[in-house]
Design an enzyme around this catalytic site. Structure first.
Site, mmCIF file in Angstrom:
data_model
loop_
_atom_site.group_PDB
_atom_site.id
_atom_site.type_symbol
_atom_site.label_atom_id
_atom_site.label_comp_id
_atom_site.label_asym_id
_atom_site.label_seq_id
_atom_site.Cartn_x
_atom_site.Cartn_y
_atom_site.Cartn_z
ATOM 1 N N LYS A 1 -6.740 0.041 -4.020
ATOM 2 C CA LYS A 1 -5.998 1.288 -4.400
ATOM 3 C C LYS A 1 -7.153 2.712 -4.318
ATOM 4 O O LYS A 1 -8.395 2.498 -4.389
ATOM 5 C CB LYS A 1 -5.549 0.947 -5.740
ATOM 6 N N ARG B 1 -2.927 -9.518 -8.086
ATOM 7 C CA ARG B 1 -2.239 -9.113 -6.983
ATOM 8 C C ARG B 1 -3.062 -8.332 -5.758
ATOM 9 O O ARG B 1 -3.594 -7.267 -6.162
ATOM 10 C CB ARG B 1 -0.881 -8.169 -7.073
#
Length: 259
Positions: free
Chosen positions: A200, A236
């Site tokens: 991210k 995840r």
């Protein structure tokens, strides 16, 4: 949880595909590398992403879910009821819901549920995310969803504070620093915590140089290690092989290590 994006616009280019056979191959590889569950999504939820029509999302994910559910547990990453129902009918056993709006569907269909916090939708969530107390406000939100999940009969539940979904870099780091608070909250409901930091954007701001998405593996693994040590039960990830190696290192008994 290994990620399979059946999309043309997810934020990590290496994870994108619109070809069902390629998506199935990626999911098969995730299972072979040790993923406990494979998460299939047909609509990008990155900042600024454009919504996808129901029929388009259905056509992307259902064949992939049907094939991969023959190999192992599959979750469907969607915020649409029609897609959730079709994917569960095709074999998905967990509903991963960034909108936390489908909890009653999960209860009705007797599948696991991931409830995530998000401030705003994908189009606007990073415009100006603001909190007076980011940990407290998100904890209150997730507690309310967990109450509802238990009320409607969801038996398998994870709470996700939503790293990167309507949060600044500082918000994300604060959530990670206090991830034990979410673990404690989830335990009150007999639930687990899911954390998604993989590749991210906030990770690109933590070094001396801004890092492109393909340079964020080390930051992903570092934050995932921290989450695991704090008691998070699922991460995840895009990089399954490396994360499984990390998990196995962290969970190996010292007595099992030969000098």
């Amino acid at each position: 949880m290994g990620i399979v994006n059946v999309t043309p616009d997810s934020f990590f280019p290496a994870s994108r595909t619109l070809a069902a056979d390629e998506a199935i191959a990626r999911g098969r590889e995730h299972f072979s590398q040790g993923a406990d569950i494979v998460d299939v999504g047909g609509e990008s939820t990155r900042p600024g992403a454009t919504p996808v029509a129901d029929d388009e999302e259905l056509s992307r994910v259902v064949p992939v879910v049907r094939a991969l559910s023959q190999l192992g547990p599959v979750s469907i990453d969607t915020q649409k009821e029609s897609v959730a129902r079709a994917a569960i009918g095709a074999g998905a056993s967990v509903l991963n819901d960034v909108s936390s709006s489908l909890v009653e569907v999960a209860g009705e269909l007797k599948v696991g549920y991931v409830a995530m916090h998000r401030q705003g939708d994908s189009r606007v969530m990073q415009d100006n995310p603001t909190y007076a107390d980011v940990v407290g406000e998100i904890s209150e939100f997730l507690a309310a969803v967990a109450d509802n999940a238990r009320r409607v009969g969801v038996s398998q539940l994870w709470l996700d504070p939503g790293i990167g979904f309507g949060k600044t870099v500082e918000h994300n780091l604060t959530l990670l620093a206090h991830v034990d608070r979410f673990v404690e909250l989830a335990a009150n409901y007999g639930a687990g915590v899911l954390i998604g930091t993989s590749r991210k954007r906030f990770l690109s701001h933590l070094g001396h140089d801004s890092l492109d998405v393909d340079q964020r593996l080390e930051g992903s693994l570092a934050t995932e290690a921290w989450a695991m040590v704090q008691g998070v039960s699922m991460v995840r990830v895009h990089d399954v092989r490396e994360t499984v190696q990390l998990r196995d290192l962290l969970t190996r008994s010292p007595e099992a290590v030969t000098p």
